[in-house]
Design a protein around this motif. Structure first.
Motif, PDB file in Angstrom:
ATOM      1  N   TYR A  80      -9.314  -1.376  -5.742  1.00  0.00           N
ATOM      2  CA  TYR A  80      -8.640  -0.141  -5.404  1.00  0.00           C
ATOM      3  C   TYR A  80      -8.568   0.795  -6.617  1.00  0.00           C
ATOM      4  O   TYR A  80      -8.096   1.905  -6.525  1.00  0.00           O
ATOM      5  N   VAL A  81      -9.046   0.318  -7.773  1.00  0.00           N
ATOM      6  CA  VAL A  81      -8.888   1.079  -9.021  1.00  0.00           C
ATOM      7  C   VAL A  81      -9.812   2.298  -9.008  1.00  0.00           C
ATOM      8  O   VAL A  81     -11.017   2.166  -8.805  1.00  0.00           O
ATOM      9  N   ALA A 103      -2.802  10.889  -7.012  1.00  0.00           N
ATOM     10  CA  ALA A 103      -3.118   9.879  -5.983  1.00  0.00           C
ATOM     11  C   ALA A 103      -4.252  10.315  -5.062  1.00  0.00           C
ATOM     12  O   ALA A 103      -4.363   9.855  -3.940  1.00  0.00           O
ATOM     13  N   ASP A 155       0.366   2.173   9.894  1.00  0.00           N
ATOM     14  CA  ASP A 155       0.857   2.962   8.765  1.00  0.00           C
ATOM     15  C   ASP A 155       1.797   4.083   9.194  1.00  0.00           C
ATOM     16  O   ASP A 155       1.837   4.469  10.351  1.00  0.00           O
ATOM     17  N   SER A 199       0.824  -1.203   0.000  1.00  0.00           N
ATOM     18  CA  SER A 199       0.000   0.000   0.000  1.00  0.00           C
ATOM     19  C   SER A 199       0.864   1.262   0.000  1.00  0.00           C
ATOM     20  O   SER A 199       0.368   2.345  -0.269  1.00  0.00           O
ATOM     21  N   ALA A 249      -6.236   8.876   3.896  1.00  0.00           N
ATOM     22  CA  ALA A 249      -5.847   9.175   5.269  1.00  0.00           C
ATOM     23  C   ALA A 249      -4.595   8.405   5.680  1.00  0.00           C
ATOM     24  O   ALA A 249      -3.812   8.883   6.488  1.00  0.00           O
ATOM     25  N   MET A 250      -4.417   7.193   5.126  1.00  0.00           N
ATOM     26  CA  MET A 250      -3.358   6.332   5.623  1.00  0.00           C
ATOM     27  C   MET A 250      -2.170   6.165   4.686  1.00  0.00           C
ATOM     28  O   MET A 250      -1.053   5.954   5.133  1.00  0.00           O
ATOM     29  N   ASN A 251      -2.376   6.205   3.382  1.00  0.00           N
ATOM     30  CA  ASN A 251      -1.279   5.896   2.461  1.00  0.00           C
ATOM     31  C   ASN A 251      -0.751   7.088   1.700  1.00  0.00           C
ATOM     32  O   ASN A 251       0.310   7.013   1.100  1.00  0.00           O
ATOM     33  N   VAL A 252      -1.525   8.176   1.655  1.00  0.00           N
ATOM     34  CA  VAL A 252      -1.136   9.298   0.813  1.00  0.00           C
ATOM     35  C   VAL A 252      -0.766  10.481   1.699  1.00  0.00           C
ATOM     36  O   VAL A 252      -1.646  11.072   2.314  1.00  0.00           O
ATOM     37  N   ALA A 281       1.437   1.531  -3.916  1.00  0.00           N
ATOM     38  CA  ALA A 281       0.233   1.564  -4.761  1.00  0.00           C
ATOM     39  C   ALA A 281      -0.134   2.962  -5.287  1.00  0.00           C
ATOM     40  O   ALA A 281      -0.414   3.103  -6.484  1.00  0.00           O
ATOM     41  N   PRO A 282      -0.126   4.029  -4.448  1.00  0.00           N
ATOM     42  CA  PRO A 282      -0.476   5.334  -5.011  1.00  0.00           C
ATOM     43  C   PRO A 282       0.475   5.773  -6.129  1.00  0.00           C
ATOM     44  O   PRO A 282       0.035   6.346  -7.128  1.00  0.00           O
ATOM     45  N   ARG A 342      -4.873  13.503  -4.024  1.00  0.00           N
ATOM     46  CA  ARG A 342      -4.664  14.786  -3.340  1.00  0.00           C
ATOM     47  C   ARG A 342      -5.409  15.891  -4.065  1.00  0.00           C
ATOM     48  O   ARG A 342      -5.916  16.831  -3.456  1.00  0.00           O
ATOM     49  N   ASP A 368      -7.538   5.210   2.090  1.00  0.00           N
ATOM     50  CA  ASP A 368      -6.287   5.339   1.352  1.00  0.00           C
ATOM     51  C   ASP A 368      -5.706   6.745   1.514  1.00  0.00           C
ATOM     52  O   ASP A 368      -4.521   6.920   1.759  1.00  0.00           O
ATOM     53  N   GLN A 415       1.165  -9.972  -0.055  1.00  0.00           N
ATOM     54  CA  GLN A 415       0.131 -10.328  -1.023  1.00  0.00           C
ATOM     55  C   GLN A 415       0.698 -10.310  -2.437  1.00  0.00           C
ATOM     56  O   GLN A 415       0.354 -11.151  -3.262  1.00  0.00           O
ATOM     57  N   GLN A 453       5.216  11.795  -5.036  1.00  0.00           N
ATOM     58  CA  GLN A 453       4.774  10.906  -3.958  1.00  0.00           C
ATOM     59  C   GLN A 453       5.797  10.863  -2.824  1.00  0.00           C
ATOM     60  O   GLN A 453       5.736   9.989  -1.962  1.00  0.00           O
ATOM     61  N   GLN A 504       1.458   7.255   8.403  1.00  0.00           N
ATOM     62  CA  GLN A 504       0.667   8.413   8.822  1.00  0.00           C
ATOM     63  C   GLN A 504       0.275   8.287  10.293  1.00  0.00           C
ATOM     64  O   GLN A 504       0.292   9.254  11.034  1.00  0.00           O
ATOM     65  N   VAL A 545      -4.653  -1.386 -10.426  1.00  0.00           N
ATOM     66  CA  VAL A 545      -3.747  -1.437  -9.282  1.00  0.00           C
ATOM     67  C   VAL A 545      -4.549  -1.762  -8.022  1.00  0.00           C
ATOM     68  O   VAL A 545      -5.525  -1.084  -7.722  1.00  0.00           O
ATOM     69  N   GLN A 546      -4.154  -2.819  -7.322  1.00  0.00           N
ATOM     70  CA  GLN A 546      -4.830  -3.214  -6.078  1.00  0.00           C
ATOM     71  C   GLN A 546      -3.838  -3.169  -4.929  1.00  0.00           C
ATOM     72  O   GLN A 546      -2.716  -3.638  -5.058  1.00  0.00           O
ATOM     73  N   ALA A 547      -4.252  -2.610  -3.794  1.00  0.00           N
ATOM     74  CA  ALA A 547      -3.348  -2.506  -2.652  1.00  0.00           C
ATOM     75  C   ALA A 547      -3.683  -3.555  -1.610  1.00  0.00           C
ATOM     76  O   ALA A 547      -4.842  -3.763  -1.300  1.00  0.00           O
TER      77      ALA A 547
END
Lengths: 280, 295
Positions: B229-230, B66, A183, A43, B252-255, A46-47, B68, B250, A74, A273, A185, A67-69
């Protein structure tokens, strides 16, 4: 007659397609790629791969990349099972995964973070180990103010945890955490809310959060300045590669996408990113 | 409030013991106020952080950078499709099963008991388990891949227990007089079901639907493994599509730097939930409730 005419039409159409493909091939390398590619995994990555995929789809209209996270583990399972054509992992391949092929598309560093009000400026490797294993429990024993240290550790299975343990040659059970998080964050929020906390997160995320005023600081580790430039120069020890992985022979589409994702054409996306582009 | 007071035994209302009564009153008020405060805090926080990022174009644009920048257009479409698949499957199956349980099985019968017990167990299963089950059955075994169809079907499995149990309660709440009157008038069983019992059981169905839709829209874990997730605009239900709740997670946690749009998306989700609930009440009232007026 009709057959010949339709054949002629078909030939003309094919011709046009070939011309179109050549026009595009000038930038893409080989002929036009088509089809659908499923990418699963980390994850963290993924972005970034999602953005790269969007640009790739714009260049090659016949292509769809989903794209799957779900996490680095996995990715390994999915490419072996064949449910994904491509996997994303936020670490190097492990010993048991050497039969897979990995291509680095970007690098990410891990950095220690403390609260902004914590006067600690630098920590030696030894101090870091002492703090995380619970041998040093108060900041004043590490050169800071009086205050009980809150060790914020990552949950098992997180790539950042694996890199941290690997670098300091620690075992997961050696660490005496006060808080366990998932995570990056979440780590940043926890440390920003606790003046005595210490944790480790992705350097890109931490740099970005610090620049927008989040209450965190990044002390030097063993004399190393934790900056994106240091990761870029390859001088930063606590760095991790972000890899695309495949199992067995690659499809033309996967090959083209990997080539695109590791080309300078996507460096702006990598930097957007908060990662560091991979240097060949 | 008045409940607490009236339930006090007589000895408590004598002057000497007046303070426990007062204390209970204060406690009950405090608890009630803190519940409202939590609600106001959450919504206020969402509005304060979300509104600056909200605009009409946010609802229609595709996400960029992503998530934002840009909006949630394709994500709203995917969310709607997932919910549509979920309801299209769960409403007929749910109402049918509830009818069977309430009207065609005996109260203490073995089969009815088995179905009810299974539903109660299913209702308590964590959503991540439904996600893994959906991934194994729909995505891999049935070959649907990461798709809106797989996500909707997984959600249907998750929502069914709530829907069935509350619709069943709705049927049970219908007085037996209705059934006797229908029989006395010579109505067939199916006519009585469709014309009288189902409309009279509508309140139960609505409660089930509102709870079910709430659970479905808020779902993250089960959808991450099924609908995926697409964030592209889906072309059919066989495409993978990102639901609003996954988008919020996503961002909140990954970006890094995605929290502004995460707040805005959360606000959209809450408004959407309220709108769908309102619509459910209105439709059910219009289509079913008007046919008869119970009590």
């Amino acid at each position: 007659m009709r057959v010949i005419r339709s054949m002629l039409g078909l030939a003309l159409l094919l011709n046009l397609l070939v011309i179109a493909a050549c026009g595009d091939g000038a930038t893409g390398g080989e002929g036009e790629v088509q089809g659908r590619l499923i990418v699963t995994g980390s994850s963290t990555v993924a972005p970034l791969v999602g953005e790269i995929a969007r640009r790739f789809e714009q260049k090659h209209p016949g292509v769809r990349i989903d794209v799957q996270a779900g996490g680095s583990s996995q990715a390994v399972a999915d490419v072996q099972r064949g449910t994904a054509g491509l996997g994303m992992i936020s670490r190097s391949l492990a010993e048991s995964e050497r039969h897979l092929d990995a291509t680095t598309i970007a690098r990410d560093g891990i950095v220690l973070i403390v609260h902004r009000d914590n006067p600690i400026d630098a920590l030696s490797d030894e101090q870091v180990v002492d703090i995380f294993t619970g041998r040093v429990r108060n900041w004043k024993d590490a050169g800071g103010d009086d205050g009980r240290i809150t060790v914020v550790n990552k949950a098992d299975g997180r790539a950042t945890l694996a890199i941290f343990l690997d670098h300091y040659e620690l075992q997961s059970r050696d660490i005496k955490p006060g808080v366990v998080i998932g995570d990056n964050q979440q780590g940043i929020r926890t440390v920003a809310g606790d003046p005595h906390a210490i944790s480790y997160v992705s350097i890109g995320t931490a740099t970005f959060e610090a620049s927008r005023g989040t209450a965190i600081r990044m002390p030097r580790i063993d004399g190393q300045e934790p900056t994106l430039e240091a990761v870029h120069r390859g001088e930063y020890a606590l760095a991790r590669p972000l890899n695309l992985i495949t199992h067995g022979s690659r499809s033309a589409l996967a090959e083209a996408f990997i080539a695109f994702a590791s080309s300078p054409e996507v460096h702006d996306l990598v930097e957007a990113q908060y990662f560091v582009p991979a240097v060949e | 409030m008045s409940d607490v007071k009236s339930s006090q035994p007589a000895w408590m209302s004598n002057r000497h013991f007046d303070w426990p009564d007062r204390l209970a009153t204060v406690l009950v008020w405090l608890v009630a106020i803190s519940i409202v405060a939590i609600f106001v805090w959450i919504v206020g926080d969402l509005v304060r952080h979300g509104v600056p990022h909200l605009s009409v174009s946010f609802l229609f644009e595709a996400p960029r950078d992503a998530g934002r920048a840009g909006g949630v257009g394709p994500i709203l479409v995917s969310t709607g499709l997932i919910l549509g698949v979920c309801l299209a499957v769960s409403i007929p199956v749910g109402v049918g099963t509830a009818m069977l349980l309430a009207e065609f099985t005996r109260r203490g019968g073995g089969f009815g008991l088995l179905v009810r017990r299974s539903l109660d167990v299913l209702a308590g299963v964590p959503s991540i388990v439904f996600g893994l089950f959906g991934n194994a059955l729909f995505v891999i075994y049935l070959g649907m891949g990461f798709s809106i169809l797989a996500g909707g079907l997984t959600l249907a499995c998750m929502v069914l227990p709530i829907l069935i149990r509350s619709t069943e309660e709705g049927f049970r709440a219908v007085p037996d007089d209705y059934r006797r009157a229908a029989a006395a008038l010579g109505l067939t069983r199916s006519a009585a079901l469709w014309q009288i019992l189902l409309p009279a059981a509508t309140p139960g169905l609505i409660v089930g639907l509102v709870l079910g839709i709430g659970r479905a829209l808020a779902e993250t874990a089960a959808l991450l493994f099924t609908s995926g997730y697409v964030d592209r605009m889906p072309e059919s239900v066989l495409d993978s599509g990102r639901a609003l709740s996954i988008h919020i997670y996503d961002l909140a946690m990954n970006v890094p730097g995605g929290d502004g749009n995460a707040y805005a998306s959360a606000l959209v989700l809450i408004v959407l939930l309220l709108a769908i609930n309102g619509l459910t009440f209105w439709l059910a009232d219009r289509w079913l409730g008007r046919r008869i007026t119970p009590q």
